[in-house]
Design an enzyme around this catalytic site. Structure first.
Site, PDB file in Angstrom:
ATOM      1  N   HIS A 106       0.831  -1.222   0.000  1.00  0.00           N
ATOM      2  CA  HIS A 106       0.000   0.000   0.000  1.00  0.00           C
ATOM      3  C   HIS A 106       0.860   1.265   0.000  1.00  0.00           C
ATOM      4  O   HIS A 106       0.409   2.317   0.448  1.00  0.00           O
ATOM      5  CB  HIS A 106      -0.963   0.042   1.199  1.00  0.00           C
ATOM      6  CG  HIS A 106      -1.729  -1.234   1.396  1.00  0.00           C
ATOM      7  ND1 HIS A 106      -2.969  -1.457   0.875  1.00  0.00           N
ATOM      8  CD2 HIS A 106      -1.380  -2.378   2.051  1.00  0.00           C
ATOM      9  CE1 HIS A 106      -3.380  -2.687   1.201  1.00  0.00           C
ATOM     10  NE2 HIS A 106      -2.428  -3.264   1.916  1.00  0.00           N
ATOM     11  N   SER A 154      15.226  22.127 -14.869  1.00  0.00           N
ATOM     12  CA  SER A 154      14.046  22.919 -15.175  1.00  0.00           C
ATOM     13  C   SER A 154      14.510  24.268 -15.692  1.00  0.00           C
ATOM     14  O   SER A 154      15.536  24.789 -15.248  1.00  0.00           O
ATOM     15  CB  SER A 154      13.224  23.105 -13.899  1.00  0.00           C
ATOM     16  OG  SER A 154      12.427  24.270 -14.008  1.00  0.00           O
ATOM     17  N   LYS A 172      15.948  21.887  -9.628  1.00  0.00           N
ATOM     18  CA  LYS A 172      15.325  20.647 -10.090  1.00  0.00           C
ATOM     19  C   LYS A 172      16.300  19.690 -10.776  1.00  0.00           C
ATOM     20  O   LYS A 172      17.164  20.101 -11.517  1.00  0.00           O
ATOM     21  CB  LYS A 172      14.194  20.972 -11.088  1.00  0.00           C
ATOM     22  CG  LYS A 172      13.008  21.662 -10.483  1.00  0.00           C
ATOM     23  CD  LYS A 172      12.228  20.781  -9.522  1.00  0.00           C
ATOM     24  CE  LYS A 172      11.346  19.794 -10.235  1.00  0.00           C
ATOM     25  NZ  LYS A 172      10.057  20.272 -10.618  1.00  0.00           N
ATOM     26  N   GLU A 190      10.196   8.801 -16.395  1.00  0.00           N
ATOM     27  CA  GLU A 190       8.818   9.228 -16.701  1.00  0.00           C
ATOM     28  C   GLU A 190       8.417   8.821 -18.114  1.00  0.00           C
ATOM     29  O   GLU A 190       7.281   8.404 -18.366  1.00  0.00           O
ATOM     30  CB  GLU A 190       8.695  10.743 -16.539  1.00  0.00           C
ATOM     31  CG  GLU A 190       8.847  11.186 -15.086  1.00  0.00           C
ATOM     32  CD  GLU A 190       9.027  12.697 -15.000  1.00  0.00           C
ATOM     33  OE1 GLU A 190       8.021  13.388 -14.810  1.00  0.00           O
ATOM     34  OE2 GLU A 190      10.164  13.173 -15.120  1.00  0.00           O
TER      35      GLU A 190
END
Ligand code: ARG
Length: 459
Positions: A157, A278, A284, A291
């Site tokens: 979970h 970024s 970043k 992704e």
């Protein structure tokens, strides 16, 4: 001018929009090497069987080799008016060798030709994916060996459940990719029957030798039913199915890498080679490769669904709908190969933060099950009672804002009088993972044994 390959019964040429919707050359040119290979085998067989003259076969084969060289070298002009790769090659053959070119298509149709070409392409591609998956397994095995004893939280979970080792976690993916290779190899085995010689749909009256062409092209045997031979695309669907399962495994791992590389988790760090910055937020480091692997799984599953839907209502035998099989398969495998390679790169590249992982493994009462097991083993409590006692001790730890190992013995004794000092020996994460010695469990020695077993199996 009507089409030079089939224009006999036509007096005018197709509408421009007809040519545009019909032409597949923009994508099926990818099949040129397979098309030429199939045609050479067919021509040689026709000559062996006395169906065409040996001289004509020799000219055809020489011409096909010349065309292959032209296409390899980027010196071939593809024409949409000639629809597809099959007619582009045959038309060029006519330019090169003259009338003999017209004999190549004896006892053959584009229907068995395209099925053969496409099977050859899918077969090569499955072999490539199989090798790529082996490389990925080797990368995972290297890292799993290094981190056989590196503790980290195991989750259910996405909540801390029990400590595991990073090596064990990586080895879970080795098992998945090994099954994926099994599916890829199995698809290849089932695919490996040759459609060539089924002709348009009914077979042919010429005395061809389909066993010879099948063998020449590396197939195990010819397909046994001419209608099935030109109608079957389940080889492509099965390959896409196997690709989709590989893709979801890669995607689940990619999702973990995304989570693990957040500042909040900080379990691993990807190097600059696998991160991007970024344009506005200087701090970043984005895990874009992971992704994109996650996203491309959606695309590959989409390709599988697309072809399933194209095929589902088609009567036998060939329908032009089936020309739509190629782009989905090309797209899926092009992207799958990228995903496997990027994942292999990330596995080799990522730096686990061993201290962070250990600290996280020890938080969230992750050794509560070890405490309950100790109460069963040492004090002889039934497991349900041990679960209850442990739950009360976890509640005390939670109230005090400490981990289980920091709950004083006096407080534990207040919950169950039989608890002794020895209990603290099972409350560390190292003791916890070391104790998981059941076959397939996370104990570091088990992980090392599994790594060794897989390295031996891969040879
Ligand atoms: N370009 C076609 C395809 O990809 C080749 C087969 C054409 N056959 C036909 N009967 N029109 O499916």
């Amino acid at each position: 001018m009507s089409n030079r390959m089939w224009g006999g019964r036509f007096s005018t040429s197709p509408a421009a929009i007809m040519e545009e919707i019909n032409a597949s050359i923009d994508f099926d040119r990818k099949l040129y090497a397979q098309d030429i290979r199939g045609s050479k085998a067919h021509a040689a067989m026709l000559a062996d069987k006395g169906i065409i003259a040996p001289d004509d076969a020799a000219k055809i084969i020489e011409g096909l080799d010349a065309i292959k060289t032209e296409i390899d070298g980027g010196r071939f002009t593809f024409t949409r008016a000639l629809e597809d790769i099959h007619m582009n090659v045959e038309s060029r053959l006519k330019d090169l060798i003259g009338a003999a070119a017209g004999r190549l298509h004896t006892a053959r149709s584009r229907n068995d030709q395209v099925a053969t070409d496409f099977k050859l392409w899918v077969r090569d591609t499955l072999d490539h994916v199989d090798r790529q998956l082996e490389d990925l397994m080797r990368a995972l095995l290297d890292r799993a060996g290094e981190h056989a004893a590196t503790v980290m939280p195991g989750f259910t979970h996405l909540q801390s459940a029990q400590p595991v080792t990073l090596g064990h976690h990586l080895m879970a993916y080795v098992e998945m990719f090994a099954r994926d290779r099994g599916r890829v190899q199995d698809a290849r085995r089932r695919l490996n029957e040759c459609p060539l010689g089924a002709a348009a749909l009914a077979g042919t009256s010429f005395p061809i030798d389909r066993h010879a062409t099948a063998a020449a092209l590396g197939f195990d045997r010819p397909t046994a039913n001419s209608l099935d031979a030109v109608s079957d695309r389940d080889f492509a669907l099965e390959a896409l199915g196997a690709a989709s399962i590989v893709a979801i495994h890669l995607s689940r791992f990619a999702e973990e890498i995304v989570i693990w590389s957040t500042a909040q988790f900080a379990f691993v760090r990807l190097s600059d080679a696998f991160s991007t910055g970024s344009s506005i937020m200087p701090q970043k480091r984005n895990p874009d490769a992971a992704e994109l692997v996650r996203a491309k799984a959606g695309r590959i599953i989409g390709d599988l669904n697309g072809l399933l839907i194209v095929m589902k209502g088609l009567p036998l035998a060939y329908q032009k709908d089936m020309q739509e099989d190629k782009e989905q398969v090309f797209d899926a495998f092009e992207n799958l190969s990228l995903c496997i390679e990027a994942t292999t790169g990330m596995v080799r590249d990522m730096k686990p933060d061993v201290d962070r992982l250990a600290a996280a493994a020890g938080s969230g009462y992750a050794t509560a099950t070890d405490l309950a097991d100790w109460l069963v083993r040492v004090l002889g409590l039934p497991f349900r009672e041990a679960h209850h006692v442990t739950g009360r001790i976890v509640a005390i730890a939670s109230e005090r804002g400490v981990e289980l190992s920091a709950v004083p013995l006096s407080e534990m004794k207040a919950v169950h009088a039989g608890i002794t000092e020895a209990v603290y020996g099972v409350l560390t994460v190292d003791a916890s993972v070391r104790s998981r010695v059941s076959y397939g469990g996370t104990a570091p020695d088990n992980v090392r044994a599994q790594v060794a077993r897989w390295i031996a199996a891969l040879g």
